[in-house]
Motif scaffolding. Structure first.
Motif, PDB file in Angstrom:
ATOM      1  N   LEU A  91       1.021  -1.097   0.061  1.00 54.15           N
ATOM      2  CA  LEU A  91       0.068  -0.006   0.158  1.00 54.15           C
ATOM      3  C   LEU A  91       0.832   0.903  -0.086  1.00 54.15           C
ATOM      4  N   TYR A  92       2.156   1.271   0.899  1.00 52.49           N
ATOM      5  CA  TYR A  92       2.879   2.213   0.720  1.00 52.49           C
ATOM      6  C   TYR A  92       3.442   2.699  -0.437  1.00 52.49           C
ATOM      7  N   ILE A  93       3.962   1.472  -1.167  1.00 52.60           N
ATOM      8  CA  ILE A  93       4.698   1.715  -2.172  1.00 52.60           C
ATOM      9  C   ILE A  93       3.784   2.286  -3.362  1.00 52.60           C
ATOM     10  N   ASN A  94       2.564   1.821  -3.315  1.00 52.35           N
ATOM     11  CA  ASN A  94       1.498   2.356  -4.443  1.00 52.35           C
ATOM     12  C   ASN A  94       1.306   3.724  -4.072  1.00 52.35           C
ATOM     13  N   ILE A  95       1.305   4.081  -2.847  1.00 47.70           N
ATOM     14  CA  ILE A  95       1.229   5.548  -2.596  1.00 47.70           C
ATOM     15  C   ILE A  95       2.186   6.374  -3.148  1.00 47.70           C
ATOM     16  N   LEU A  96       3.407   5.933  -2.972  1.00 44.01           N
ATOM     17  CA  LEU A  96       4.595   6.580  -3.353  1.00 44.01           C
ATOM     18  C   LEU A  96       4.652   6.698  -4.769  1.00 44.01           C
ATOM     19  N   ARG A  97       4.202   5.679  -5.579  1.00 39.12           N
ATOM     20  CA  ARG A  97       4.156   5.670  -6.955  1.00 39.12           C
ATOM     21  C   ARG A  97       3.260   6.889  -7.496  1.00 39.12           C
ATOM     22  N   LYS A  98       2.078   6.847  -6.922  1.00 37.47           N
ATOM     23  CA  LYS A  98       1.022   7.864  -7.312  1.00 37.47           C
ATOM     24  C   LYS A  98       1.520   9.194  -7.027  1.00 37.47           C
ATOM     25  N   MET A  99       2.662   9.691  -6.363  1.00 40.13           N
ATOM     26  CA  MET A  99       3.031  10.804  -6.050  1.00 40.13           C
ATOM     27  C   MET A  99       3.966  11.511  -7.167  1.00 40.13           C
ATOM     28  N   THR A 100       3.956  12.677  -7.329  1.00 45.51           N
ATOM     29  CA  THR A 100       4.929  13.257  -8.170  1.00 45.51           C
ATOM     30  C   THR A 100       6.188  13.432  -7.888  1.00 45.51           C
ATOM     31  N   PRO A 101       7.217  13.608  -8.659  1.00 40.02           N
ATOM     32  CA  PRO A 101       8.692  13.451  -7.993  1.00 40.02           C
ATOM     33  C   PRO A 101       8.854  14.703  -6.988  1.00 40.02           C
ATOM     34  N   ALA A 102       8.067  15.889  -7.411  1.00 41.80           N
ATOM     35  CA  ALA A 102       8.321  16.965  -6.236  1.00 41.80           C
ATOM     36  C   ALA A 102       7.763  16.344  -4.723  1.00 41.80           C
ATOM     37  N   GLN A 103       6.674  15.580  -4.743  1.00 40.85           N
ATOM     38  CA  GLN A 103       5.821  15.286  -3.850  1.00 40.85           C
ATOM     39  C   GLN A 103       6.780  14.254  -2.789  1.00 40.85           C
ATOM     40  N   ARG A 104       7.462  13.327  -3.800  1.00 36.03           N
ATOM     41  CA  ARG A 104       8.263  12.296  -3.073  1.00 36.03           C
ATOM     42  C   ARG A 104       9.447  12.717  -2.517  1.00 36.03           C
ATOM     43  N   LEU A 105      10.041  14.036  -3.057  1.00 40.90           N
ATOM     44  CA  LEU A 105      11.077  14.719  -2.245  1.00 40.90           C
ATOM     45  C   LEU A 105      10.894  15.357  -1.334  1.00 40.90           C
ATOM     46  N   GLU A 106       9.627  16.052  -1.340  1.00 40.00           N
ATOM     47  CA  GLU A 106       9.121  16.784  -0.093  1.00 40.00           C
ATOM     48  C   GLU A 106       8.963  15.762   1.234  1.00 40.00           C
ATOM     49  N   ALA A 128      10.632  13.079   1.530  1.00 36.91           N
ATOM     50  CA  ALA A 128      11.784  12.617   1.817  1.00 36.91           C
ATOM     51  C   ALA A 128      12.617  13.682   2.921  1.00 36.91           C
ATOM     52  N   PHE A 129      12.287  15.220   2.550  1.00 36.76           N
ATOM     53  CA  PHE A 129      12.665  16.054   3.474  1.00 36.76           C
ATOM     54  C   PHE A 129      11.803  15.917   4.639  1.00 36.76           C
ATOM     55  N   ASP A 130      10.635  15.647   4.659  1.00 37.75           N
ATOM     56  CA  ASP A 130      10.025  15.623   5.822  1.00 37.75           C
ATOM     57  C   ASP A 130      10.343  14.266   6.952  1.00 37.75           C
ATOM     58  N   LEU A 131      10.691  13.262   6.269  1.00 37.80           N
ATOM     59  CA  LEU A 131      11.294  12.244   7.188  1.00 37.80           C
ATOM     60  C   LEU A 131      12.515  12.338   7.709  1.00 37.80           C
ATOM     61  N   SER A 132      13.344  13.181   6.698  1.00 36.07           N
ATOM     62  CA  SER A 132      14.616  13.412   7.544  1.00 36.07           C
ATOM     63  C   SER A 132      14.624  14.212   8.275  1.00 36.07           C
ATOM     64  N   GLU A 133      13.634  15.258   8.726  1.00 34.79           N
ATOM     65  CA  GLU A 133      13.379  16.447   9.427  1.00 34.79           C
ATOM     66  C   GLU A 133      12.911  15.580  10.668  1.00 34.79           C
ATOM     67  N   PHE A 134      11.901  14.607  10.562  1.00 35.84           N
ATOM     68  CA  PHE A 134      11.494  13.966  11.821  1.00 35.84           C
ATOM     69  C   PHE A 134      12.344  12.965  12.471  1.00 35.84           C
ATOM     70  N   SER A 135      13.373  12.517  11.636  1.00 28.57           N
ATOM     71  CA  SER A 135      14.407  11.703  12.081  1.00 28.57           C
ATOM     72  C   SER A 135      15.306  12.626  13.113  1.00 28.57           C
ATOM     73  N   ARG A 136      15.572  13.716  12.419  1.00 25.76           N
ATOM     74  CA  ARG A 136      16.513  14.772  13.037  1.00 25.76           C
ATOM     75  C   ARG A 136      16.079  15.026  14.599  1.00 25.76           C
ATOM     76  N   ARG A 137      14.638  15.321  14.667  1.00 24.53           N
ATOM     77  CA  ARG A 137      13.926  15.758  15.919  1.00 24.53           C
ATOM     78  C   ARG A 137      14.055  14.586  16.666  1.00 24.53           C
TER      79      ARG A 137
END
Length: 71
Positions: free
Chosen positions: A11-26, A28-37
């Motif tokens: 399900l997660y992979i399917n959701i990622l595939r439906k995202m635009t490259p810009a959404q996937r990049l965003e 990735a940034f969100d997950l990186s920030e979450f990990s940092r916090r």
């Protein structure tokens, strides 16, 4: 070997595939920030009584240990 089931993986992979490259990049940034916090908050709980300068040194030392030296 007993592998933990991951029922939502597809399900997660399917959701990622439906995202635009810009959404996937965003994402990735969100997950990186979450990990940092999480990293910072975990260290704050582990070292609640140190000064801000000492805490900053601890964070930098821990990050240095995590740094991938292949780059």
């Amino acid at each position: 070997m007993d592998i933990k089931p991951k029922p939502n993986r597809q399900l997660y992979i399917n959701i990622l595939r439906k995202m635009t490259p810009a959404q996937r990049l965003e994402k990735a940034f969100d997950l990186s920030e979450f990990s940092r916090r999480l990293f910072i908050e975990g260290l704050r709980k582990r070292f609640p009584d140190v000064t801000e300068d000492e805490f900053r040194k601890i964070v930098l030392q821990r990050l240095e240990r995590c740094h991938n030296r292949n780059y």
